[in-house]
Design a protein around this motif. Structure first.
Motif, PDB file in Angstrom:
ATOM      1  N   SER A 138       0.829  -1.210   0.000  1.00  0.00           N
ATOM      2  CA  SER A 138       0.000   0.000   0.000  1.00  0.00           C
ATOM      3  C   SER A 138       0.861   1.257   0.000  1.00  0.00           C
ATOM      4  N   PRO A 139       0.751   2.115  -1.004  1.00  0.00           N
ATOM      5  CA  PRO A 139      -0.098   1.912  -2.185  1.00  0.00           C
ATOM      6  C   PRO A 139       0.515   0.880  -3.136  1.00  0.00           C
ATOM      7  N   ALA A 140      -0.360   0.193  -3.833  1.00  0.00           N
ATOM      8  CA  ALA A 140       0.112  -0.836  -4.764  1.00  0.00           C
ATOM      9  C   ALA A 140       0.719  -0.198  -6.010  1.00  0.00           C
ATOM     10  N   GLU A 141       0.206   0.993  -6.361  1.00  0.00           N
ATOM     11  CA  GLU A 141       0.788   1.710  -7.498  1.00  0.00           C
ATOM     12  C   GLU A 141       1.162   3.113  -7.042  1.00  0.00           C
ATOM     13  N   LEU A 142       2.345   3.532  -7.475  1.00  0.00           N
ATOM     14  CA  LEU A 142       2.891   4.783  -6.975  1.00  0.00           C
ATOM     15  C   LEU A 142       3.606   5.487  -8.120  1.00  0.00           C
ATOM     16  N   THR A 143       3.360   6.786  -8.243  1.00  0.00           N
ATOM     17  CA  THR A 143       4.073   7.562  -9.252  1.00  0.00           C
ATOM     18  C   THR A 143       4.955   8.583  -8.544  1.00  0.00           C
ATOM     19  N   ILE A 144       6.226   8.602  -8.897  1.00  0.00           N
ATOM     20  CA  ILE A 144       7.187   9.451  -8.191  1.00  0.00           C
ATOM     21  C   ILE A 144       8.085  10.172  -9.183  1.00  0.00           C
ATOM     22  N   ALA A 145       8.765  11.176  -8.682  1.00  0.00           N
ATOM     23  CA  ALA A 145       9.755  11.871  -9.508  1.00  0.00           C
ATOM     24  C   ALA A 145      11.083  11.123  -9.399  1.00  0.00           C
ATOM     25  N   ALA A 146      11.871  11.198 -10.464  1.00  0.00           N
ATOM     26  CA  ALA A 146      13.190  10.567 -10.434  1.00  0.00           C
ATOM     27  C   ALA A 146      13.975  11.113  -9.247  1.00  0.00           C
ATOM     28  N   GLY A 147      14.707  10.238  -8.576  1.00  0.00           N
ATOM     29  CA  GLY A 147      15.483  10.649  -7.411  1.00  0.00           C
ATOM     30  C   GLY A 147      14.773  10.403  -6.095  1.00  0.00           C
ATOM     31  N   THR A 148      13.546   9.927  -6.164  1.00  0.00           N
ATOM     32  CA  THR A 148      12.783   9.693  -4.936  1.00  0.00           C
ATOM     33  C   THR A 148      13.236   8.400  -4.268  1.00  0.00           C
ATOM     34  N   LYS A 149      13.357   8.469  -2.953  1.00  0.00           N
ATOM     35  CA  LYS A 149      13.700   7.280  -2.168  1.00  0.00           C
ATOM     36  C   LYS A 149      12.402   6.620  -1.695  1.00  0.00           C
ATOM     37  N   VAL A 150      12.260   5.348  -2.008  1.00  0.00           N
ATOM     38  CA  VAL A 150      11.061   4.603  -1.594  1.00  0.00           C
ATOM     39  C   VAL A 150      11.480   3.574  -0.544  1.00  0.00           C
ATOM     40  N   LYS A 177      12.712  -3.019   7.107  1.00  0.00           N
ATOM     41  CA  LYS A 177      12.541  -2.044   6.027  1.00  0.00           C
ATOM     42  C   LYS A 177      13.571  -2.252   4.927  1.00  0.00           C
ATOM     43  N   PHE A 178      13.212  -1.768   3.760  1.00  0.00           N
ATOM     44  CA  PHE A 178      14.148  -1.764   2.629  1.00  0.00           C
ATOM     45  C   PHE A 178      13.908  -0.488   1.824  1.00  0.00           C
ATOM     46  N   SER A 179      14.994   0.182   1.435  1.00  0.00           N
ATOM     47  CA  SER A 179      14.846   1.421   0.669  1.00  0.00           C
ATOM     48  C   SER A 179      15.582   1.322  -0.656  1.00  0.00           C
ATOM     49  N   HIS A 180      15.034   2.018  -1.617  1.00  0.00           N
ATOM     50  CA  HIS A 180      15.669   2.083  -2.938  1.00  0.00           C
ATOM     51  C   HIS A 180      15.391   3.462  -3.524  1.00  0.00           C
ATOM     52  N   VAL A 181      16.434   4.075  -4.096  1.00  0.00           N
ATOM     53  CA  VAL A 181      16.263   5.378  -4.740  1.00  0.00           C
ATOM     54  C   VAL A 181      16.093   5.144  -6.241  1.00  0.00           C
ATOM     55  N   PHE A 182      14.994   5.636  -6.765  1.00  0.00           N
ATOM     56  CA  PHE A 182      14.702   5.452  -8.190  1.00  0.00           C
ATOM     57  C   PHE A 182      15.223   6.660  -8.956  1.00  0.00           C
ATOM     58  N   THR A 183      16.285   6.460  -9.713  1.00  0.00           N
ATOM     59  CA  THR A 183      16.924   7.586 -10.396  1.00  0.00           C
ATOM     60  C   THR A 183      16.545   7.670 -11.873  1.00  0.00           C
ATOM     61  N   THR A 184      16.135   6.559 -12.437  1.00  0.00           N
ATOM     62  CA  THR A 184      15.868   6.533 -13.872  1.00  0.00           C
ATOM     63  C   THR A 184      14.369   6.412 -14.142  1.00  0.00           C
ATOM     64  N   PRO A 185      13.851   7.321 -14.959  1.00  0.00           N
ATOM     65  CA  PRO A 185      12.417   7.230 -15.281  1.00  0.00           C
ATOM     66  C   PRO A 185      12.064   5.887 -15.922  1.00  0.00           C
ATOM     67  N   GLY A 186      10.873   5.441 -15.651  1.00  0.00           N
ATOM     68  CA  GLY A 186      10.417   4.175 -16.213  1.00  0.00           C
ATOM     69  C   GLY A 186       9.348   3.572 -15.318  1.00  0.00           C
ATOM     70  N   THR A 187       8.850   2.402 -15.726  1.00  0.00           N
ATOM     71  CA  THR A 187       7.852   1.698 -14.914  1.00  0.00           C
ATOM     72  C   THR A 187       8.519   0.479 -14.295  1.00  0.00           C
ATOM     73  N   TYR A 188       8.429   0.385 -12.992  1.00  0.00           N
ATOM     74  CA  TYR A 188       9.089  -0.699 -12.248  1.00  0.00           C
ATOM     75  C   TYR A 188       8.022  -1.596 -11.608  1.00  0.00           C
TER      76      TYR A 188
END
Lengths: 355, 131
Positions: free
Chosen positions: B60-72, B103-114
């Motif tokens: 939750s949320p199952a689908e998430l839209t973020i800006a590049a560089g966001t840490k999830v 917990k586990f974190s990952h920073v998404f730097t590259t645009p795309g659908t993961y």
């Protein structure tokens, strides 16, 4: 030919059977499965007698297998001659074997903070059986997190079981951290692929299948083409009268897809076994007993030795039932004892709680 | 000299105007993109770290839209272990075992659908769209 015709009638699906709660038709039936405060649906009662199986004979048959939650297991036409009309002439089992499942060593939360102790109790139960089982089959989720220490504990406890042979198949908890590497090292020696294998024992052919490897996102359990191809070759030389016992972790029929309680390509495996007169399928994963008979195939799931899970769809998720009172815990955990009677092609399955 | 000065000034002004235009259009583009991404939420929120909670075998949320560089960050509140494992091969991220409250974190730097799922319970799936 009669055999085949009858089979096709039976394989027209579940219509021949419907689930009912246990009745008191046989005085020796003592339903003990108890999950989350409600009685489980325990036994399958035929809706019709179209398959020609002597159902009264089933009930009488059960009197010799003792108390506990007894199941009618003699699916298929061959079983009708397997069961004598006179229950006093109780057939002697050629051998028995025991199934245990879902020991989840490493789990330490409600309702069971000592899963090693309950596994030890399961072994004590096995060691106290009137007939020493030839085999012990563990249908997966040996461990909770596939840690080396957890695998160690499983081995140490099961070493104390009085039986000649222990066979394993992995559950998803045993393989998800490292694609099954440690499991195969410790418990999969001499097996093929992700741990599948087969062996013969006193006329029965045992097949251990793995349906927890290469799980696909959004999917159910899966066997995969390589394993199906192996299975095809494994059984092709066997006579149709050879009793087949198949065991795998996730049910080989769809119990509840929403919770992943099923195997995507199980139908392909069962098609390869269709010509056999006696097929017994033993699974774990759902931490409760459930049975279905379809044609000559009996499907059965075993209790966990660690913690119970809710009935399909009766909770928000399939997570552990947490609110089991301490004095009730052992009543929802258990072992499964299976008896094979030589020349009868019928296997009698008895679930017993750890109480 | 006076003429030259006027011309230079004019050129400078034009240059400034041109730069201004470029900047304006870039900003607008970015804003438009962000608006589409976030469904109207302010740009500032998109770059904040975001938490995905695992509860009752559900992301939750199952689908998430973020800006590049966001840490999830994923956090598991269930009593059983889960994972957040990318479905891509090779995997773009994999949490490994997340036992209760881990917990586990990952920073998404590259645009795309993961797309990702739980390797223990594959019915659990999620998607992150990085703009």
């Amino acid at each position: 030919m009669i055999f085949q015709e009858t089979r096709s009638a039976a394989s027209s699906g579940d219509k021949l059977f419907h689930m009912e709660r246990p009745t008191n038709a046989c005085s020796d039936f003592r339903p003990i499965a108890f999950t989350g405060g409600t009685r489980m649906t325990d036994r399958i009662i035929p809706k019709e007698q179209a398959d020609g199986i002597d159902r009264r004979g089933f009930l009488e048959c059960m009197t010799w297998v003792g108390t506990g939650l007894a199941w009618s297991v003699c699916g298929g036409v061959l079983s009708s001659r397997a069961l004598g009309a006179d229950p006093k002439k109780a057939p002697q089992a050629a051998f028995t074997f025991v199934q245990i499942s879902d020991s989840h060593i490493g789990f330490n939360k409600p309702p069971n903070q000592d899963v090693t102790a309950t596994l030890q109790q399961a072994v004590a139960k096995i060691n106290a059986l009137p007939t020493r089982p030839d085999l012990l089959i563990h249908t997966g989720d040996l461990t909770h997190l596939a840690k080396p220490s957890e695998f160690d504990t499983v081995g140490q406890v099961l070493k104390t079981a009085k039986t000649s042979r222990v066979a394993y198949v992995p559950g998803e908890h045993d393989v998800f951290t490292d694609d099954g590497k440690l499991y195969l090292e410790r418990y999969g020696k001499g097996t093929k692929g992700a741990g599948w294998h087969s062996f013969d024992h006193k006329g029965c052919h045992f097949i251990g299948l793995v349906n927890v490897a290469n799980l696909k996102p959004g999917g159910l359990g899966t066997l995969g083409l390589e394993q199906l191809d192996w299975l095809k070759k494994d059984v092709q030389g066997l006579g149709a009268s050879t009793p087949i016992v198949v065991y795998a972790h996730v049910p080989l029929w769809t119990v509840y897809a929403k919770w992943g309680w099923g195997t995507e390509d199980s139908a392909q495996a069962l098609a390869l076994l269709k010509r056999f007169g006696s097929v017994t399928v033993l699974n774990g994963h759902i931490h409760q007993t459930l049975q279905k008979i379809e044609g000559d195939v009996t499907f059965h799931t075993a209790r966990s030795t660690a913690f119970p899970q809710p009935e399909a769809g009766k909770a928000e998720s399939p997570g552990p039932i947490k609110n089991v009172p301490a004095d009730k815990l052992r009543s929802v955990l258990g072992i499964t004892n299976v008896a094979y009677v030589e020349g009868k092609n019928s296997l009698a399955i008895i679930d017993a709680s750890l109480e | 000299l006076g003429k030259t000065s006027v011309v230079l000034t004019a050129i400078s002004l034009l240059a400034l105007a041109a730069v201004g235009c470029a900047e304006d259009s870039a900003n607008q583009y970015e804003k438009a993109g962000t608006t589409a991404t976030d469904g109207g939420s302010p740009t500032a929120e998109a770059v904040k770290p975001i938490e995905i909670v695992i509860d009752n075998f559900t992301f939750s949320p199952a689908e998430l839209t973020i800006a590049a560089g966001t840490k999830v960050t994923w956090v598991n509140h269930d009593d059983v272990p889960h994972t957040a494992t990318s479905t891509a091969k090779p995997r773009s991220f994999a949490s490994g075992t997340l036992d209760t409250d881990e917990k586990f974190s990952h920073v998404f730097t590259t645009p795309g659908t993961y797309e990702y799922f739980c390797a223990v319970h594959p019915k659990m799936t999620g998607r992150i769209i990085v703009k």
